[in-house]
Design a protein around this motif. Structure first.
Motif, PDB file in Angstrom:
ATOM      1  N   SER A 183      10.008 -50.489 -11.524  1.00 24.95           N
ATOM      2  CA  SER A 183      10.236 -49.417 -12.507  1.00 24.95           C
ATOM      3  C   SER A 183      10.189 -48.052 -11.840  1.00 24.95           C
ATOM      4  O   SER A 183      11.055 -47.195 -12.086  1.00 24.95           O
ATOM      5  CB  SER A 183       9.175 -49.504 -13.615  1.00 24.95           C
ATOM      6  N   ASP A 184       9.189 -47.842 -10.980  1.00 28.93           N
ATOM      7  CA  ASP A 184       9.092 -46.571 -10.264  1.00 28.93           C
ATOM      8  C   ASP A 184      10.314 -46.348  -9.369  1.00 28.93           C
ATOM      9  O   ASP A 184      10.782 -45.214  -9.218  1.00 28.93           O
ATOM     10  CB  ASP A 184       7.817 -46.536  -9.419  1.00 28.93           C
ATOM     11  N   SER A 185      10.819 -47.421  -8.773  1.00 30.12           N
ATOM     12  CA  SER A 185      11.986 -47.299  -7.901  1.00 30.12           C
ATOM     13  C   SER A 185      13.220 -46.881  -8.688  1.00 30.12           C
ATOM     14  O   SER A 185      13.991 -46.017  -8.253  1.00 30.12           O
ATOM     15  CB  SER A 185      12.250 -48.632  -7.193  1.00 30.12           C
ATOM     16  N   TYR A 186      13.401 -47.477  -9.867  1.00 27.30           N
ATOM     17  CA  TYR A 186      14.548 -47.093 -10.705  1.00 27.30           C
ATOM     18  C   TYR A 186      14.398 -45.657 -11.205  1.00 27.30           C
ATOM     19  O   TYR A 186      15.385 -44.898 -11.259  1.00 27.30           O
ATOM     20  CB  TYR A 186      14.681 -48.052 -11.884  1.00 27.30           C
ATOM     21  N   LEU A 187      13.183 -45.280 -11.578  1.00 25.48           N
ATOM     22  CA  LEU A 187      12.962 -43.910 -12.030  1.00 25.48           C
ATOM     23  C   LEU A 187      13.199 -42.910 -10.900  1.00 25.48           C
ATOM     24  O   LEU A 187      13.776 -41.840 -11.107  1.00 25.48           O
ATOM     25  CB  LEU A 187      11.542 -43.763 -12.578  1.00 25.48           C
ATOM     26  N   GLU A 188      12.740 -43.268  -9.700  1.00 24.65           N
ATOM     27  CA  GLU A 188      12.982 -42.399  -8.546  1.00 24.65           C
ATOM     28  C   GLU A 188      14.476 -42.270  -8.271  1.00 24.65           C
ATOM     29  O   GLU A 188      14.982 -41.181  -8.006  1.00 24.65           O
ATOM     30  CB  GLU A 188      12.259 -42.962  -7.321  1.00 24.65           C
ATOM     31  N   LEU A 189      15.183 -43.398  -8.338  1.00 26.67           N
ATOM     32  CA  LEU A 189      16.632 -43.365  -8.141  1.00 26.67           C
ATOM     33  C   LEU A 189      17.303 -42.495  -9.201  1.00 26.67           C
ATOM     34  O   LEU A 189      18.213 -41.711  -8.895  1.00 26.67           O
ATOM     35  CB  LEU A 189      17.189 -44.792  -8.195  1.00 26.67           C
ATOM     36  N   ALA A 190      16.846 -42.610 -10.449  1.00 25.31           N
ATOM     37  CA  ALA A 190      17.442 -41.832 -11.533  1.00 25.31           C
ATOM     38  C   ALA A 190      17.190 -40.335 -11.347  1.00 25.31           C
ATOM     39  O   ALA A 190      18.097 -39.507 -11.525  1.00 25.31           O
ATOM     40  CB  ALA A 190      16.883 -42.301 -12.877  1.00 25.31           C
ATOM     41  N   HIS A 191      15.949 -39.973 -10.984  1.00 28.45           N
ATOM     42  CA  HIS A 191      15.620 -38.558 -10.784  1.00 28.45           C
ATOM     43  C   HIS A 191      16.427 -37.971  -9.628  1.00 28.45           C
ATOM     44  O   HIS A 191      16.981 -36.867  -9.733  1.00 28.45           O
ATOM     45  CB  HIS A 191      14.127 -38.400 -10.531  1.00 28.45           C
ATOM     46  N   ASN A 193       8.065 -36.660  -5.435  1.00 29.90           N
ATOM     47  CA  ASN A 193       6.937 -37.572  -5.291  1.00 29.90           C
ATOM     48  C   ASN A 193       6.852 -38.403  -6.553  1.00 29.90           C
ATOM     49  O   ASN A 193       6.561 -37.878  -7.627  1.00 29.90           O
ATOM     50  CB  ASN A 193       5.636 -36.788  -5.064  1.00 29.90           C
ATOM     51  N   ARG A 194       7.117 -39.710  -6.410  1.00 28.70           N
ATOM     52  CA  ARG A 194       7.141 -40.570  -7.593  1.00 28.70           C
ATOM     53  C   ARG A 194       5.782 -40.648  -8.264  1.00 28.70           C
ATOM     54  O   ARG A 194       5.686 -40.787  -9.473  1.00 28.70           O
ATOM     55  CB  ARG A 194       7.611 -41.969  -7.223  1.00 28.70           C
ATOM     56  N   HIS A 195       4.699 -40.560  -7.468  1.00 30.71           N
ATOM     57  CA  HIS A 195       3.360 -40.654  -8.049  1.00 30.71           C
ATOM     58  C   HIS A 195       2.995 -39.366  -8.789  1.00 30.71           C
ATOM     59  O   HIS A 195       2.411 -39.396  -9.866  1.00 30.71           O
ATOM     60  CB  HIS A 195       2.349 -40.956  -6.955  1.00 30.71           C
ATOM     61  N   ALA A 196       3.362 -38.215  -8.198  1.00 33.39           N
ATOM     62  CA  ALA A 196       3.071 -36.950  -8.868  1.00 33.39           C
ATOM     63  C   ALA A 196       3.907 -36.789 -10.122  1.00 33.39           C
ATOM     64  O   ALA A 196       3.516 -36.156 -11.085  1.00 33.39           O
ATOM     65  CB  ALA A 196       3.329 -35.780  -7.915  1.00 33.39           C
ATOM     66  N   GLU A 197       5.097 -37.399 -10.109  1.00 31.92           N
ATOM     67  CA  GLU A 197       6.004 -37.281 -11.259  1.00 31.92           C
ATOM     68  C   GLU A 197       5.399 -37.912 -12.505  1.00 31.92           C
ATOM     69  O   GLU A 197       5.608 -37.451 -13.620  1.00 31.92           O
ATOM     70  CB  GLU A 197       7.337 -37.960 -10.923  1.00 31.92           C
ATOM     71  N   HIS A 198       4.628 -38.995 -12.291  1.00 32.24           N
ATOM     72  CA  HIS A 198       4.079 -39.721 -13.439  1.00 32.24           C
ATOM     73  C   HIS A 198       2.564 -39.597 -13.523  1.00 32.24           C
ATOM     74  O   HIS A 198       1.935 -40.320 -14.281  1.00 32.24           O
ATOM     75  CB  HIS A 198       4.460 -41.195 -13.350  1.00 32.24           C
ATOM     76  N   ALA A 199       1.976 -38.719 -12.723  1.00 32.56           N
ATOM     77  CA  ALA A 199       0.522 -38.588 -12.738  1.00 32.56           C
ATOM     78  C   ALA A 199       0.062 -38.045 -14.084  1.00 32.56           C
ATOM     79  O   ALA A 199       0.593 -37.067 -14.602  1.00 32.56           O
ATOM     80  CB  ALA A 199       0.060 -37.663 -11.617  1.00 32.56           C
TER      81      ALA A 199
END
Length: 335
Positions: free
Chosen positions: A184-192, A242-248
């Motif tokens: 899920s994080d990978s798809y969200l990162e790709l989308a962003h 940063n995928r982690h900061a994006e959803h922190a």
């Protein structure tokens, strides 16, 4: 042809996994590998098309076309890199299922060990019965000791199998959850990152001058600096993502959100454009050798949606960074 190849591949996977009893799990792994290979092929096809468009643009005399596709080639290289990273994340997801399959095989090994222990105990028991009928005391005593050891070994194997099954089920849940969350994080990162790159793609396209109701000598191209700035901004935003900061700190919703209606004063606001927060002046390029004294050919302030004409600034000169980059690109493309 493609459908026949896919059907043949799926049949081959089922036949190979028939003996193990994990046909569906093997099919999942095979299809995920197909997803990854298709994603890589799609990225390579886009990269190849972008390179061909760049080669075509370098043969054109129109500076707007040359500059546009030169900057778009930079975005294409960035987009290809992002998609390769996504393909690597897909590989990690495939590995999770491969490890699940490996855990299932370990459980099968434990079951096989239990079955072998039980067969050994049954075999010794049959020998003991025969020895008892023959009245051989010494042989009977030895077989009784072996039978006791076989039963103990069988009980131990049962305990190990039970522990292995419980451990495997727990690990399976961990791997499934971890794999799905990372996917899920990978798809969200790709989308962003896709949004960032293709937003810049759109902004570059906006810099191409409109030719409606205008003569060719009246058209000016004022986009090199803005297009280059859009590419640099996109690269920085992708690099700093940063995928982690994006959803922190994101709340976990346990139910549907309450009804929401946006305020009326926010319904018609202009979308925020991160590329042109700080506007700057540039001098226009002119098509051909024609000159014009039209005030519309003065320096312009451009954003992604509109062009606002500002008074001419005689002190502003155009930088030559783009021309150097384009000259280098042209030189590298020639045989």
């Amino acid at each position: 042809m493609e459908k026949a190849s896919k059907a043949l591949r799926r049949s081959s996977v089922r036949l190979k996994s028939m003996s193990s009893g994990y046909q569906e799990l093997s099919m999942v792994i095979s299809e995920l590998r197909g997803v990854r290979s298709t994603a890589k092929a799609f990225a390579e096809a886009q990269c190849s098309a972008a390179q061909d468009m760049l080669k075509w643009s370098l043969t054109e005399e129109n500076p707007a076309i040359r500059d546009t596709f030169f900057q778009l080639s930079e975005l294409s290289a960035l987009w290809t890199e992002v998609q390769k990273e996504f393909a690597d994340h897909l590989k990690e997801f495939v590995i999770q299922f491969e490890m699940i399959l490996e855990g299932e095989h370990h459980v099968d090994q434990a079951r096989t060990h239990v079955a072998a222990s039980e067969r050994r105990a049954v075999k010794i028991k049959n020998k003991l019965n025969k020895a008892s009928k023959r009245g051989n005391v010494e042989e009977t005593r030895q077989l009784e000791m072996k039978l006791t050891e076989a039963k103990d070994s069988c009980d131990l194997a049962q305990i190990e199998m039970s522990d292995r099954i419980q451990e495997n089920e727990g690990v399976k849940l961990i791997r499934v959850k971890e794999g799905l969350l990372k996917l899920s994080d990978s798809y969200l990162e790709l989308a962003h990152k896709c949004h960032i790159i293709h937003e810049a793609h759109r902004d570059i396209a906006y810099q191409i001058p409109d030719v409606h109701n205008k003569e060719l000598h009246e058209i000016t191209y004022a986009g090199p600096e803005l297009s280059k700035q859009a590419v640099l901004t996109a690269k920085d935003r992708v690099r700093l993502y940063n995928r982690h900061a994006e959803h922190a700190g994101a709340p976990v919703h346990e139910g549907p959100p309450p009804p929401y209606s946006p305020p009326r004063d926010l319904c018609n606001t202009t979308p925020y454009n991160p590329y042109y927060t700080h506007p700057f002046y540039i001098s226009p390029h002119t098509f051909g050798s024609h000159e014009t004294n039209d005030e519309n050919s003065s320096n312009r302030l451009l954003d992604s949606d509109t062009q606002t004409h500002l008074p001419t600034n005689p002190d502003v000169t155009r930088h030559s960074d783009y021309e150097d980059d384009l000259a280098g690109a042209v030189g590298s493309m020639k045989p």
